[in-house]
Design a protein around this motif. Structure first.
Motif, PDB file in Angstrom:
ATOM      1  N   PHE A 260     -14.359 -30.831   9.847  1.00  0.00           N
ATOM      2  CA  PHE A 260     -13.447 -30.862   8.424  1.00  0.00           C
ATOM      3  C   PHE A 260     -13.900 -30.545   7.865  1.00  0.00           C
ATOM      4  CE2 PHE A 260     -13.035 -34.346   5.974  1.00  0.00           C
ATOM      5  CZ  PHE A 260     -13.687 -35.395   6.924  1.00  0.00           C
ATOM      6  N   LYS A 261     -12.907 -30.013   6.451  1.00  0.00           N
ATOM      7  CA  LYS A 261     -13.481 -29.498   5.601  1.00  0.00           C
ATOM      8  C   LYS A 261     -12.831 -30.711   4.098  1.00  0.00           C
ATOM      9  CE  LYS A 261     -14.693 -25.441   4.674  1.00  0.00           C
ATOM     10  NZ  LYS A 261     -16.369 -24.924   4.388  1.00  0.00           N
ATOM     11  N   ASP A 262     -13.863 -31.544   3.487  1.00  0.00           N
ATOM     12  CA  ASP A 262     -12.909 -32.490   2.551  1.00  0.00           C
ATOM     13  C   ASP A 262     -12.813 -31.794   0.804  1.00  0.00           C
ATOM     14  OD1 ASP A 262     -15.587 -32.163   0.480  1.00  0.00           O
ATOM     15  OD2 ASP A 262     -15.958 -34.118   1.006  1.00  0.00           O
ATOM     16  N   LYS A 263     -12.471 -32.740  -0.015  1.00  0.00           N
ATOM     17  CA  LYS A 263     -12.262 -32.060  -0.916  1.00  0.00           C
ATOM     18  C   LYS A 263     -13.063 -30.752  -1.965  1.00  0.00           C
ATOM     19  CE  LYS A 263      -8.717 -35.770  -1.335  1.00  0.00           C
ATOM     20  NZ  LYS A 263      -9.137 -36.590  -0.443  1.00  0.00           N
ATOM     21  N   GLU A 264     -13.912 -31.528  -1.372  1.00  0.00           N
ATOM     22  CA  GLU A 264     -15.370 -30.590  -2.392  1.00  0.00           C
ATOM     23  C   GLU A 264     -15.190 -28.892  -1.401  1.00  0.00           C
ATOM     24  OE1 GLU A 264     -16.628 -34.431  -2.817  1.00  0.00           O
ATOM     25  OE2 GLU A 264     -15.045 -34.367  -3.546  1.00  0.00           O
ATOM     26  N   GLY A 265     -14.777 -29.194  -0.425  1.00  0.00           N
ATOM     27  CA  GLY A 265     -15.209 -28.408   0.731  1.00  0.00           C
ATOM     28  C   GLY A 265     -16.408 -28.417   1.203  1.00  0.00           C
ATOM     29  N   LYS A 266     -16.587 -29.505   1.268  1.00  0.00           N
ATOM     30  CA  LYS A 266     -18.186 -30.126   2.428  1.00  0.00           C
ATOM     31  C   LYS A 266     -17.674 -30.027   3.620  1.00  0.00           C
ATOM     32  CE  LYS A 266     -20.859 -32.806   1.806  1.00  0.00           C
ATOM     33  NZ  LYS A 266     -22.033 -33.658   1.262  1.00  0.00           N
ATOM     34  N   SER A 267     -17.921 -29.645   4.944  1.00  0.00           N
ATOM     35  CA  SER A 267     -18.162 -29.705   6.341  1.00  0.00           C
ATOM     36  C   SER A 267     -18.586 -30.944   6.163  1.00  0.00           C
ATOM     37  CB  SER A 267     -18.612 -28.893   6.825  1.00  0.00           C
ATOM     38  OG  SER A 267     -18.373 -27.074   6.789  1.00  0.00           O
TER      39      SER A 267
ATOM     40  N   ASN B  51     -16.410 -26.690  18.222  1.00  0.00           N
ATOM     41  CA  ASN B  51     -16.983 -25.382  17.332  1.00  0.00           C
ATOM     42  C   ASN B  51     -15.481 -25.450  16.283  1.00  0.00           C
ATOM     43  OD1 ASN B  51     -19.413 -25.146  18.239  1.00  0.00           O
ATOM     44  ND2 ASN B  51     -19.076 -24.202  19.597  1.00  0.00           N
ATOM     45  N   VAL B  52     -14.180 -26.561  15.635  1.00  0.00           N
ATOM     46  CA  VAL B  52     -13.443 -26.207  14.785  1.00  0.00           C
ATOM     47  C   VAL B  52     -13.703 -26.403  13.868  1.00  0.00           C
ATOM     48  CG1 VAL B  52     -11.167 -26.587  14.804  1.00  0.00           C
ATOM     49  CG2 VAL B  52     -12.252 -25.771  17.096  1.00  0.00           C
ATOM     50  N   ILE B  53     -13.271 -26.133  13.230  1.00  0.00           N
ATOM     51  CA  ILE B  53     -13.360 -27.358  11.284  1.00  0.00           C
ATOM     52  C   ILE B  53     -11.881 -26.905  11.015  1.00  0.00           C
ATOM     53  CG2 ILE B  53     -14.000 -26.275   9.057  1.00  0.00           C
ATOM     54  CD1 ILE B  53     -16.400 -24.621   9.502  1.00  0.00           C
ATOM     55  N   LEU B  54     -11.351 -28.457  10.676  1.00  0.00           N
ATOM     56  CA  LEU B  54      -9.839 -28.399  10.626  1.00  0.00           C
ATOM     57  C   LEU B  54      -9.526 -28.640   9.060  1.00  0.00           C
ATOM     58  CD1 LEU B  54     -10.125 -31.544  13.616  1.00  0.00           C
ATOM     59  CD2 LEU B  54      -8.995 -29.322  13.532  1.00  0.00           C
ATOM     60  N   LYS B  55      -8.539 -28.943   8.268  1.00  0.00           N
ATOM     61  CA  LYS B  55      -8.267 -29.423   7.467  1.00  0.00           C
ATOM     62  C   LYS B  55      -8.111 -30.313   6.988  1.00  0.00           C
ATOM     63  CE  LYS B  55      -4.688 -26.114   6.741  1.00  0.00           C
ATOM     64  NZ  LYS B  55      -4.543 -24.993   7.335  1.00  0.00           N
ATOM     65  N   GLU B  56      -8.193 -31.134   5.851  1.00  0.00           N
ATOM     66  CA  GLU B  56      -8.133 -32.943   5.973  1.00  0.00           C
ATOM     67  C   GLU B  56      -6.820 -32.955   6.338  1.00  0.00           C
ATOM     68  OE1 GLU B  56     -10.295 -33.701   3.008  1.00  0.00           O
ATOM     69  OE2 GLU B  56      -9.715 -36.263   2.756  1.00  0.00           O
ATOM     70  N   SER B  57      -5.599 -32.352   6.103  1.00  0.00           N
ATOM     71  CA  SER B  57      -3.985 -32.479   6.234  1.00  0.00           C
ATOM     72  C   SER B  57      -3.966 -32.059   8.021  1.00  0.00           C
ATOM     73  CB  SER B  57      -3.552 -31.766   5.200  1.00  0.00           C
ATOM     74  OG  SER B  57      -3.899 -29.980   5.468  1.00  0.00           O
ATOM     75  N   ASP B  58      -4.915 -31.605   8.755  1.00  0.00           N
ATOM     76  CA  ASP B  58      -4.240 -31.140   9.748  1.00  0.00           C
ATOM     77  C   ASP B  58      -4.653 -33.043  10.592  1.00  0.00           C
ATOM     78  OD1 ASP B  58      -4.656 -29.591   9.961  1.00  0.00           O
ATOM     79  OD2 ASP B  58      -6.920 -28.700  10.319  1.00  0.00           O
ATOM     80  N   PHE B  59      -5.039 -34.346  10.065  1.00  0.00           N
ATOM     81  CA  PHE B  59      -5.496 -35.742  10.310  1.00  0.00           C
ATOM     82  C   PHE B  59      -4.389 -36.275  10.400  1.00  0.00           C
ATOM     83  CE2 PHE B  59     -10.214 -34.960   9.441  1.00  0.00           C
ATOM     84  CZ  PHE B  59     -10.549 -34.967  10.220  1.00  0.00           C
TER      85      PHE B  59
ATOM     86  N   GLN C 233      -7.185 -38.749  20.115  1.00  0.00           N
ATOM     87  CA  GLN C 233      -6.794 -38.380  18.700  1.00  0.00           C
ATOM     88  C   GLN C 233      -8.416 -37.640  18.033  1.00  0.00           C
ATOM     89  OE1 GLN C 233      -4.446 -40.824  16.077  1.00  0.00           O
ATOM     90  NE2 GLN C 233      -3.867 -42.545  18.000  1.00  0.00           N
ATOM     91  N   ILE C 234      -7.983 -37.510  16.711  1.00  0.00           N
ATOM     92  CA  ILE C 234      -9.496 -36.992  16.029  1.00  0.00           C
ATOM     93  C   ILE C 234      -8.320 -37.448  14.838  1.00  0.00           C
ATOM     94  CG2 ILE C 234     -10.310 -34.876  14.773  1.00  0.00           C
ATOM     95  CD1 ILE C 234     -10.488 -35.320  18.180  1.00  0.00           C
ATOM     96  N   GLN C 235      -9.597 -37.875  13.899  1.00  0.00           N
ATOM     97  CA  GLN C 235      -9.301 -38.626  12.980  1.00  0.00           C
ATOM     98  C   GLN C 235     -10.740 -38.636  11.667  1.00  0.00           C
ATOM     99  OE1 GLN C 235      -7.960 -39.988  10.935  1.00  0.00           O
ATOM    100  NE2 GLN C 235      -5.833 -41.306  11.405  1.00  0.00           N
ATOM    101  N   HIS C 236      -9.950 -39.055  10.020  1.00  0.00           N
ATOM    102  CA  HIS C 236     -10.533 -39.280   9.530  1.00  0.00           C
ATOM    103  C   HIS C 236     -11.533 -40.076   9.601  1.00  0.00           C
ATOM    104  CE1 HIS C 236     -11.927 -39.273   5.108  1.00  0.00           C
ATOM    105  NE2 HIS C 236     -12.060 -38.419   5.361  1.00  0.00           N
ATOM    106  N   PRO C 237     -12.569 -40.234   9.048  1.00  0.00           N
ATOM    107  CA  PRO C 237     -13.818 -41.256   9.529  1.00  0.00           C
ATOM    108  C   PRO C 237     -13.014 -42.540   8.837  1.00  0.00           C
ATOM    109  CG  PRO C 237     -15.150 -38.837   8.498  1.00  0.00           C
ATOM    110  CD  PRO C 237     -13.270 -38.318   8.485  1.00  0.00           C
TER     111      PRO C 237
END
Length: 423
Positions: free
Chosen positions: A370-377, A244-252, A290-294
């Motif tokens: 995570f939130k992508d650049k457009e703000g989508k989860s 239940n966490v929403i990360l920022k893209e920069s967290d990766f 590791q938690i990573q961008h798809p």
RNA sequence: GGAGAGUUGGCAGAGUGGUCGAAUGCGGUGGUCUUGAAAACCAUUGAUCCUUCGCGGGAUCCAAGGGUUCGAAUCCCUUAUUCUCCGCCA
């Protein structure tokens, strides 16, 4: 758990790929889509009823304020009816959602296209091999005999105090354990991992999040009085940090490492495969998560694979890497590499590490986004691997390094053990 | 384990039955100003689901679950959890 929309949009692909895992998904996928349709229809009806009820409730408020009691009472009767209807619809909605979820949970993760078909470990694909298998003298003995010869691991004592599969490590045996743990942790820290010490007991939500529950319930020790489970691997608490966490893209990338004891009931195991250190109920492991961008998860999987290979290289153990076939692949994994070291006195390969990409399967259960650049989860990808599990490493070290003088400690470990020979 | 008090948006914190998805401050984002930055000012800023080609509309969420009510962040019950005091204790 697979995403509903993904299933809807890639129905045939899901069914086809799951045949690699020897899973026939054709019926269940249709059931899921039907249940989802029903869910949508029911929700629409429920939402409309609630909307009408909300509107009426607001009207009653203003009717009372303006003193129109009769009209208000009339509206109350109307509202009561709506409430009853809403209650029935809600019940139906809950039922539909529950059965939909139950179906979704039954569906394993879709394997990566590179996963070979197959039924058992015999069908795993060998992708890499390194180091030469040592030639041991005639009088070479397996690790359980070495353990008692040098009095470094006592299985009998474990039997007495707890039961089978709970050995004592003694003297240089205990110090070797501690050395390996520190060595593995330090190696991970060199790769910019953050070290965690997790709880060894977890709640049901966490077990569900990483996929141990509900299907592998019997493999975990359960503390009924407090409704907690002993962890089978540090993967569970470490990955569930992000439930239940929403990360920022920069967290990766998130890179965590944890040493923990691991507890496994291993119900149904028996025979020579469980001798000595080959299979224990309690063992030590250093786990990397590791938690990573798809877009980057497979790149990361390769890096983790290389990292684990480097550990075995430094320990001077002959090893090989296999890509698990569909039948051997776990419920939650999309692609898994297994590492095996050669145990020279047992003349067999022992699995010492598994490194897996779960893609968004765990993340969907955990709602890790995570939130992508457009703000989508968007769901993140989770990966983990053992780096490494101790018992079979110890078994191979003892067996492969036995000499007439004693057991030789590999160079890389000596600054940790502070001795170079077990004799 | 006993007694008491809490749990509200990323954070702090108001709100004790109707117009509250929720004041205000901080933080975030965009802009004005500036050589640039800071400050100041302006705007914007939760999640999930349903519906719509889109604009938009609707539902749910104030720790979790249940209840009372036409209507609940607000009242009641259960559970979890935090703090304070007492007890026990590495």
């Amino acid at each position: 758990m697979l995403q509903l929309n993904y299933i809807r949009e890639n129905k045939d692909k899901v069914v086809n790929l799951l045949t690699i895992k020897n899973f026939d998904a054709s019926n269940i996928v249709n059931e899921i889509i039907e249940l989802d349709d029903l869910r949508k229809a029911t929700q629409k009806e429920l939402d409309d009823t609630l909307a009408a009820s909300n509107k009426l409730a607001k009207e009653i408020g203003s009717l009372y304020k303006s003193g129109q009691r009769d009209k208000a009472d009339e509206a109350k009767t109307e509202s009561s009816k709506l409430k009853l209807a809403a209650k029935e619809l809600e019940q139906k909605f809950t039922e539909v959602v529950t059965s939909l979820n139950n179906k979704l949970i039954e569906l394993p993760n879709v394997p990566h296209p590179s996963v070979p078909k197959g039924n058992s470990d015999a069908d795993n694909e060998l992708i890499y091999e390194e180091g030469s298998i040592p030639e041991l003298p005639e009088n070479a003995i397996p690790h359980w005999e070495l353990a008692s010869k040098y009095n470094i691991i006592d299985f009998e004592l474990g039997n007495k105090v707890t039961g089978a599969g709970f050995p004592f490590y003694i003297g240089k045996g205990a110090r070797l354990q501690r050395a390996l743990i520190n060595f593995f942790l330090d190696e991970a820290l060199d790769q910019d991992y953050i070290e965690y010490q997790p709880p060894l007991l977890i709640n049901a939500d966490s077990g569900y999040g990483t996929g141990q529950l509900p299907d592998k319930e019997g493999q975990m020790y359960y503390v009924g009085i407090d409704n907690l489970y002993l962890i089978p691997t540090a993967e569970v608490p470490i990955t569930n940090i992000y439930r239940n966490v929403i990360l920022k893209e920069s967290d990766f990338p998130i890179k965590n490492v944890a040493y923990s004891n691991c507890f496994r009931r291993e119900a149904g195991s028996y025979g020579k495969d469980v001798r000595g250190l080959n299979r224990l109920h309690q063992f030590d492991k250093v786990e990397i998560v590791q938690i990573q961008h798809p877009d980057k998860s497979y790149e990361t999987l390769e890096a983790m694979k290389d990292q684990i290979a480097s550990l075995l290289r430094k320990l001077e153990l002959p090893f090989r890497i296999v890509r698990l076939c569909g039948g051997d692949l776990s419920f939650t994994s999309a692609l898994t590499y297994d590492f095996e070291v050669y145990s020279a006195a047992q003349h067999m390969w022992l699995e010492v590490s598994s490194v897996s990409n779960f893609e968004n399967f765990q993340a969907n259960r955990m709602k890790l986004r995570f939130k992508d650049k457009e703000g989508k989860s968007i769901l993140a990808h989770t990966l983990n691997g053992s780096a490494l599990a101790l018992p079979r490493i110890v078994a191979a070290l003892l067996e492969n390094n036995q000499t007439d003088e004693g057991i030789v400690i590999p160079e890389a470990l000596r600054s940790y053990t502070k001795f170079d020979l077990i004799n």
